[in-house]
Design a protein around this motif. Structure first.
Motif, PDB file in Angstrom:
ATOM      1  N   THR A  48      36.783  45.266  34.681  1.00  0.00           N
ATOM      2  CA  THR A  48      37.520  45.008  35.780  1.00  0.00           C
ATOM      3  C   THR A  48      37.536  46.614  36.266  1.00  0.00           C
ATOM      4  N   SER A  49      37.367  46.702  37.700  1.00  0.00           N
ATOM      5  CA  SER A  49      37.797  48.019  38.392  1.00  0.00           C
ATOM      6  C   SER A  49      38.288  47.690  39.712  1.00  0.00           C
ATOM      7  N   ALA A  50      39.091  48.583  40.392  1.00  0.00           N
ATOM      8  CA  ALA A  50      39.795  48.181  41.677  1.00  0.00           C
ATOM      9  C   ALA A  50      38.895  48.086  42.954  1.00  0.00           C
ATOM     10  N   ASP A  51      37.666  48.804  42.742  1.00  0.00           N
ATOM     11  CA  ASP A  51      36.620  48.578  43.929  1.00  0.00           C
ATOM     12  C   ASP A  51      35.282  47.591  43.560  1.00  0.00           C
ATOM     13  N   ALA A  52      35.506  46.899  42.432  1.00  0.00           N
ATOM     14  CA  ALA A  52      34.351  46.090  42.166  1.00  0.00           C
ATOM     15  C   ALA A  52      34.708  44.611  42.308  1.00  0.00           C
ATOM     16  N   PRO A  53      33.367  43.702  42.286  1.00  0.00           N
ATOM     17  CA  PRO A  53      33.830  42.231  42.473  1.00  0.00           C
ATOM     18  C   PRO A  53      34.609  42.043  41.303  1.00  0.00           C
ATOM     19  N   ALA A  54      35.348  41.047  41.494  1.00  0.00           N
ATOM     20  CA  ALA A  54      36.387  40.546  40.421  1.00  0.00           C
ATOM     21  C   ALA A  54      35.532  39.979  39.130  1.00  0.00           C
ATOM     22  N   ALA A  55      36.097  40.464  37.874  1.00  0.00           N
ATOM     23  CA  ALA A  55      35.510  39.986  36.708  1.00  0.00           C
ATOM     24  C   ALA A  55      36.569  39.243  35.913  1.00  0.00           C
ATOM     25  N   VAL A  56      36.295  38.054  35.748  1.00  0.00           N
ATOM     26  CA  VAL A  56      37.176  37.170  35.346  1.00  0.00           C
ATOM     27  C   VAL A  56      36.896  36.635  33.537  1.00  0.00           C
ATOM     28  N   ASP A  57      37.993  36.545  32.849  1.00  0.00           N
ATOM     29  CA  ASP A  57      37.699  36.442  31.405  1.00  0.00           C
ATOM     30  C   ASP A  57      37.843  34.614  31.524  1.00  0.00           C
ATOM     31  N   TRP A  58      36.610  34.172  31.563  1.00  0.00           N
ATOM     32  CA  TRP A  58      36.659  32.641  31.835  1.00  0.00           C
ATOM     33  C   TRP A  58      37.359  31.789  30.704  1.00  0.00           C
ATOM     34  N   ASP A  59      36.973  32.359  29.431  1.00  0.00           N
ATOM     35  CA  ASP A  59      37.696  31.483  28.528  1.00  0.00           C
ATOM     36  C   ASP A  59      39.388  31.710  28.402  1.00  0.00           C
ATOM     37  N   ALA A  60      39.866  32.806  28.556  1.00  0.00           N
ATOM     38  CA  ALA A  60      41.324  32.782  28.629  1.00  0.00           C
ATOM     39  C   ALA A  60      41.842  32.013  30.082  1.00  0.00           C
ATOM     40  N   THR A  61      41.018  32.259  30.988  1.00  0.00           N
ATOM     41  CA  THR A  61      41.327  31.511  32.347  1.00  0.00           C
ATOM     42  C   THR A  61      41.457  30.051  32.372  1.00  0.00           C
ATOM     43  N   ALA A 329      54.294  36.425  27.414  1.00  0.00           N
ATOM     44  CA  ALA A 329      54.337  35.128  26.489  1.00  0.00           C
ATOM     45  C   ALA A 329      53.143  34.880  25.675  1.00  0.00           C
ATOM     46  N   GLY A 330      52.028  35.808  25.592  1.00  0.00           N
ATOM     47  CA  GLY A 330      51.018  35.407  24.623  1.00  0.00           C
ATOM     48  C   GLY A 330      49.899  34.734  25.074  1.00  0.00           C
ATOM     49  N   HIS A 331      49.762  34.560  26.515  1.00  0.00           N
ATOM     50  CA  HIS A 331      48.774  33.662  27.257  1.00  0.00           C
ATOM     51  C   HIS A 331      47.587  34.539  27.388  1.00  0.00           C
ATOM     52  N   GLN A 332      47.787  35.729  27.397  1.00  0.00           N
ATOM     53  CA  GLN A 332      46.469  36.626  27.505  1.00  0.00           C
ATOM     54  C   GLN A 332      46.896  37.845  26.586  1.00  0.00           C
ATOM     55  N   GLU A 333      45.866  38.690  26.581  1.00  0.00           N
ATOM     56  CA  GLU A 333      45.831  39.703  25.526  1.00  0.00           C
ATOM     57  C   GLU A 333      46.045  40.954  26.113  1.00  0.00           C
ATOM     58  N   HIS A 334      46.039  41.133  27.503  1.00  0.00           N
ATOM     59  CA  HIS A 334      46.482  42.292  28.262  1.00  0.00           C
ATOM     60  C   HIS A 334      47.103  42.103  29.463  1.00  0.00           C
ATOM     61  N   PHE A 335      47.515  43.235  30.029  1.00  0.00           N
ATOM     62  CA  PHE A 335      48.061  43.233  31.385  1.00  0.00           C
ATOM     63  C   PHE A 335      47.238  43.863  32.253  1.00  0.00           C
ATOM     64  N   THR A 336      46.389  43.254  32.876  1.00  0.00           N
ATOM     65  CA  THR A 336      45.128  44.045  33.686  1.00  0.00           C
ATOM     66  C   THR A 336      44.949  42.752  34.709  1.00  0.00           C
ATOM     67  N   MET A 337      44.680  43.266  35.961  1.00  0.00           N
ATOM     68  CA  MET A 337      44.435  42.379  36.875  1.00  0.00           C
ATOM     69  C   MET A 337      43.171  42.717  37.751  1.00  0.00           C
ATOM     70  N   VAL A 338      42.691  41.652  38.330  1.00  0.00           N
ATOM     71  CA  VAL A 338      41.489  41.890  39.305  1.00  0.00           C
ATOM     72  C   VAL A 338      42.006  42.585  40.488  1.00  0.00           C
TER      73      VAL A 338
END
Length: 384
Positions: A48-61, A329-338
């Motif tokens: 993920t970066s601020a100026d690139a297309p969204a990179a999604v963690d599909w398994d966690a999503t 809450a433990g639903h994902q392993e990081h605090f990063t957003m697209v």
């Protein structure tokens, strides 16, 4: 163990985190209300970066969507909470719709997906181009086997000259929808580009156009999602809907009383705040299913302070708090957003969100939430 949380004055306050979570009722089918959670996406922190297309963690999503279905909630996919127009572009949104719809079939979960015009990223579009963009997205949702939510369109707001243009575009779309859809009216507090939607800045006039669209095609409208943060206006609109057309509240400030309803009716729910509140929301509606209105309000009323905090102005950045709570809450392993949206709220705002969520027992593992909050504070140079 005390944690010291920063506040807006530049100081800090001592807070004693709770030791035990609130244990929600087992996930049961919800009977008295249709309840959707507008779900967030989990970014891939390594791409993920601020100026690139969204990179999604599909398994966690997709795992988070199974969590929502497990509590009996439906998923409102590829909506504002998923950062449509704020980091999530149409190609990735389309992939999200396809993957989540397939997952819903596997899990037996309810799903509805957002249909918009956000592939129009160039110069101002024409009405024909707006209609074509809507049709393209509608085809993707219908091919995926999901219900469609016709979202408000920035492009339509920019090109429409008056109510007649909205009537033309929505009429065209509703006539060709295979199944009844949900119409979405998102106010400018969520997206300033939607000011004047339905052809007028006067909300009374806009409401009349909105109702005219519905009245012309009641068999093609399952319901409406109203997100204006105005409970009185929602109730008044709800009472004027044709028989069989649902009102789904999108009011993240007044949802308990709107869902409970009054002697003349009630609202169903399609809410971003039900992303973090899913276990409590499901338990509350289960109480309402048994006729226990007091139990319903006893569970949901204490959460309103948290919701109002997350959705405070500028409201469109509420997603930052939603993802923070998913991480704590433990639903994902990081605090990063697209789109780098994790930086959209201040540290004192995030600290208060943690405190309010902990107070209502939102974290399945309060100790984990505390450890992660301390780690976030340390990143900012705060000794908690």
């Amino acid at each position: 163990m005390t944690i010291h949380l920063p506040d807006t004055s530049g100081g800090s306050r001592a807070y004693e985190p709770r030791q035990e979570p609130v244990v929600p009722a087992a996930g049961l089918p919800l009977r008295s209300r249709v309840v959707f959670s507008a779900a967030h996406v989990v970014a891939d922190p390594l791409r993920t970066s601020a100026d690139a297309p969204a990179a999604v963690d599909w398994d966690a999503t997709l795992a988070f969507r199974r969590h929502l279905w497990g509590h009996g909630l439906g998923v409102a996919e590829a909506m504002d909470t998923a950062q449509r127009g704020m980091g999530l572009d149409w190609p990735v949104a389309a992939e999200l719709i396809r993957r989540s719809s397939a997952e819903a079939r596997s899990a037996g979960g309810r799903i509805a997906c957002g249909v918009g015009t956000d592939q129009l990223t160039g110069p101002a579009a024409t009405l024909a181009e707006v209609t074509s963009a809507y049709e393209e997205q509608l085809a993707v949702v219908e091919a995926a086997g999901s219900q469609a939510i016709l979202m408000a369109s920035r492009a339509l707001a920019a090109v429409a000259k008056g109510p007649e243009d909205y009537l033309e575009v929505y009429g065209h779309l509703l006539r060709q929808c295979a199944d009844p859809v949900i119409l979405h009216w998102l106010g400018p507090m969520f997206d300033p580009a939607l000011a004047g939607y339905w052809g007028s800045d006067d909300l009374d006039a806009a409401t009349e156009t909105f109702l005219e669209v519905i009245a012309a095609h009641p068999d093609k409208v399952d319901g409406i999602k109203i997100s204006l943060l105005d409970a009185d206006r929602e109730v008044a609109l709800r009472r004027r809907l044709p028989e069989g057309v649902r009102c789904y509240t999108g009011d993240d400030f007044h949802y308990p009383e709107l869902i409970e309803g009054d002697e003349e009716g009630f609202s169903h729910a399609l809410l971003g705040i039900f992303d973090p509140l899913a276990p409590l929301a499901a338990s509350a509606v289960s109480a309402l299913d048994t006729g226990d209105a007091a139990g319903f309000r006893g569970l949901l009323d204490p959460t309103v302070g948290l919701s109002r905090h997350l959705f405070e102005a500028p409201t469109r950045f509420y997603k930052t708090g939603v993802v923070l709570l998913a991480w704590l809450a433990g639903h994902q392993e990081h605090f990063t957003m697209v789109g780098g949206l994790q930086s959209a709220r201040s540290l004192p705002h995030l600290a208060r969100a943690y405190e309010l969520a902990d107070q209502v027992g939102l974290f399945p593992d309060p100790a984990l939430a505390e450890v992660r909050m301390r780690g976030l504070l340390a990143v900012y140079g705060v000794d908690a």
